[in-house]
Write a protein that holds these residues in place. Structure first.
Motif, short mmCIF file in Angstrom:
data_model
loop_
_atom_site.label_atom_id
_atom_site.label_comp_id
_atom_site.label_asym_id
_atom_site.label_seq_id
_atom_site.Cartn_x
_atom_site.Cartn_y
_atom_site.Cartn_z
N LEU A 165 32.53 8.56 -23.95
CA LEU A 165 32.92 9.96 -24.02
C LEU A 165 33.12 10.46 -25.44
N ALA A 166 33.29 9.54 -26.38
CA ALA A 166 33.52 9.93 -27.78
C ALA A 166 32.21 10.09 -28.54
N ALA A 167 31.07 9.98 -27.85
CA ALA A 167 29.75 10.12 -28.50
C ALA A 167 28.82 10.87 -27.55
N HIS A 168 27.79 11.46 -28.12
CA HIS A 168 26.80 12.21 -27.33
C HIS A 168 25.48 11.47 -27.40
N PHE A 169 25.07 10.84 -26.29
CA PHE A 169 23.86 10.03 -26.25
C PHE A 169 22.67 10.87 -25.79
N LEU A 170 21.53 10.65 -26.43
CA LEU A 170 20.33 11.44 -26.16
C LEU A 170 19.09 10.56 -26.26
N ASN A 171 18.21 10.65 -25.27
CA ASN A 171 16.91 9.98 -25.31
C ASN A 171 15.95 10.90 -26.07
N ALA A 172 15.55 10.50 -27.26
CA ALA A 172 14.67 11.32 -28.10
C ALA A 172 13.19 10.99 -27.89
N ARG A 173 12.90 10.08 -26.97
CA ARG A 173 11.49 9.74 -26.77
C ARG A 173 10.65 10.94 -26.34
N PRO A 174 11.10 11.77 -25.39
CA PRO A 174 10.28 12.93 -25.02
C PRO A 174 10.00 13.86 -26.21
N PHE A 183 24.19 11.59 -37.90
CA PHE A 183 23.99 11.19 -36.51
C PHE A 183 23.51 9.75 -36.52
N VAL A 184 23.53 9.11 -35.35
CA VAL A 184 23.22 7.69 -35.22
C VAL A 184 21.94 7.54 -34.40
N LEU A 209 22.31 8.31 -39.99
CA LEU A 209 21.47 9.12 -40.84
C LEU A 209 22.20 10.38 -41.28
N ARG A 210 22.03 10.71 -42.55
CA ARG A 210 22.59 11.96 -43.10
C ARG A 210 21.72 13.14 -42.66
N ASP A 211 22.17 14.34 -42.97
CA ASP A 211 21.39 15.52 -42.58
C ASP A 211 20.07 15.62 -43.34
N ASP A 212 19.91 14.89 -44.45
CA ASP A 212 18.61 14.84 -45.13
C ASP A 212 17.76 13.67 -44.62
N ASP A 252 32.84 -2.47 -30.72
CA ASP A 252 32.57 -2.25 -32.15
C ASP A 252 31.47 -1.21 -32.33
N PHE A 253 30.39 -1.34 -31.54
CA PHE A 253 29.29 -0.39 -31.64
C PHE A 253 29.72 1.01 -31.21
N LEU A 254 30.45 1.12 -30.13
CA LEU A 254 30.90 2.44 -29.67
C LEU A 254 31.85 3.08 -30.68
N THR A 255 32.62 2.27 -31.40
CA THR A 255 33.45 2.80 -32.48
C THR A 255 32.55 3.33 -33.60
N PHE A 256 31.48 2.63 -33.93
CA PHE A 256 30.51 3.09 -34.93
C PHE A 256 29.93 4.46 -34.54
N CYS A 257 29.78 4.67 -33.24
CA CYS A 257 29.17 5.91 -32.74
C CYS A 257 30.17 7.05 -32.54
N ARG A 258 31.45 6.79 -32.64
CA ARG A 258 32.48 7.78 -32.29
C ARG A 258 32.25 9.10 -33.03
N GLY A 259 32.27 10.19 -32.24
CA GLY A 259 32.16 11.53 -32.81
C GLY A 259 30.76 11.90 -33.25
N GLN A 260 29.76 11.10 -32.91
CA GLN A 260 28.39 11.31 -33.37
C GLN A 260 27.47 11.65 -32.21
N SER A 261 26.35 12.30 -32.53
CA SER A 261 25.21 12.31 -31.62
C SER A 261 24.50 10.98 -31.84
N VAL A 262 24.04 10.35 -30.74
CA VAL A 262 23.47 9.02 -30.79
C VAL A 262 22.11 9.06 -30.08
N LEU A 263 21.05 8.84 -30.84
CA LEU A 263 19.69 8.93 -30.31
C LEU A 263 19.08 7.56 -30.10
N SER A 264 18.36 7.42 -29.01
CA SER A 264 17.55 6.23 -28.78
C SER A 264 16.14 6.68 -28.43
#
Length: 197
Positions: free
Chosen positions: A128-137, A4-5, A39-42, A89-101
């Motif tokens: 639409l090719a990525a899943h964005f999530l606010n991880a601050r909470p 995930f990113v 980040l990898r799953d580890d 370019d950045f959205l291509t980097f995120c394609r198919g990923q969950s993306v946390l900020s």
């Protein structure tokens, strides 16, 4: 292996802009730097991403912004990409990923994509090719001491070793601070935010 990113943005700002929510005439949150880690799953780093972006409406960086981030006008003029190129370019980097900020950086990202498209520029890839999530909470609930901390200070508030060369308000450094916090909370038994993988 699943990944995930996590990402962070630095965008144009002036004294008092945060407190006024960038409401003063001509003050837009134009992205100047994007940093991200895959980040990898580890939770180890699989890949880094960093780019400078040339703002359009306010092409001259404020002294306040440069003092905060250390990013100079010369660096942006020399190395910055156009907003459409950098965003695509950045959205291509995120394609198919969950993306946390750590916060609602995806809103600023969306504003900048909208402005580029309104100027008639093509932004390759899209949200639409990525899943964005606010991880601050998630971070703040598990570690209440972080509630008032910006992303670049998470490592310090949590008493962790400095995670990377540099300082806060550099997008890539802030990503490493965020990653250190995620690893710390996960090692303490917390489940990762829903949807990471």
């Amino acid at each position: 292996m699943s990944t995930f990113v996590i990402f962070d943005l630095e965008f144009t700002t002036w004294p008092g802009a945060l407190e006024q929510d960038w409401a003063a005439p001509g003050q837009l949150r134009e992205i100047v730097q994007i940093g991200a880690l895959r980040l990898r799953d580890d939770l180890t780093v699989a890949e880094e991403y960093e780019v400078l972006v040339r703002p359009v409406v306010n092409p001259e960086l404020s002294p306040y912004f440069t003092g905060l981030t250390g990013i100079t006008q010369e660096e942006v003029d020399r190395d910055g990409l156009s907003p459409a190129a950098a965003l695509g370019d950045f959205l291509t980097f995120c394609r198919g990923q969950s993306v946390l900020s750590y916060g609602n950086d995806m809103v600023v990202l969306g504003e900048n994509v909208g402005w580029a498209r309104a100027r008639g520029e093509e932004v390759k890839s899209g949200f639409l090719a990525a899943h964005f999530l606010n991880a601050r909470p998630w971070v703040n609930t598990l570690a209440p001491a972080t509630a008032d901390a910006n992303v670049g200070r998470l490592w310090k508030v949590l008493g962790l070793p400095k995670p990377f060369a540099g300082e806060e308000h550099s997008a890539l450094f802030d990503c490493y601070s965020f990653a250190a916090a995620i690893r710390h909370l996960y090692a303490g038994g917390a489940a990762l935010p829903a949807g990471c993988f």
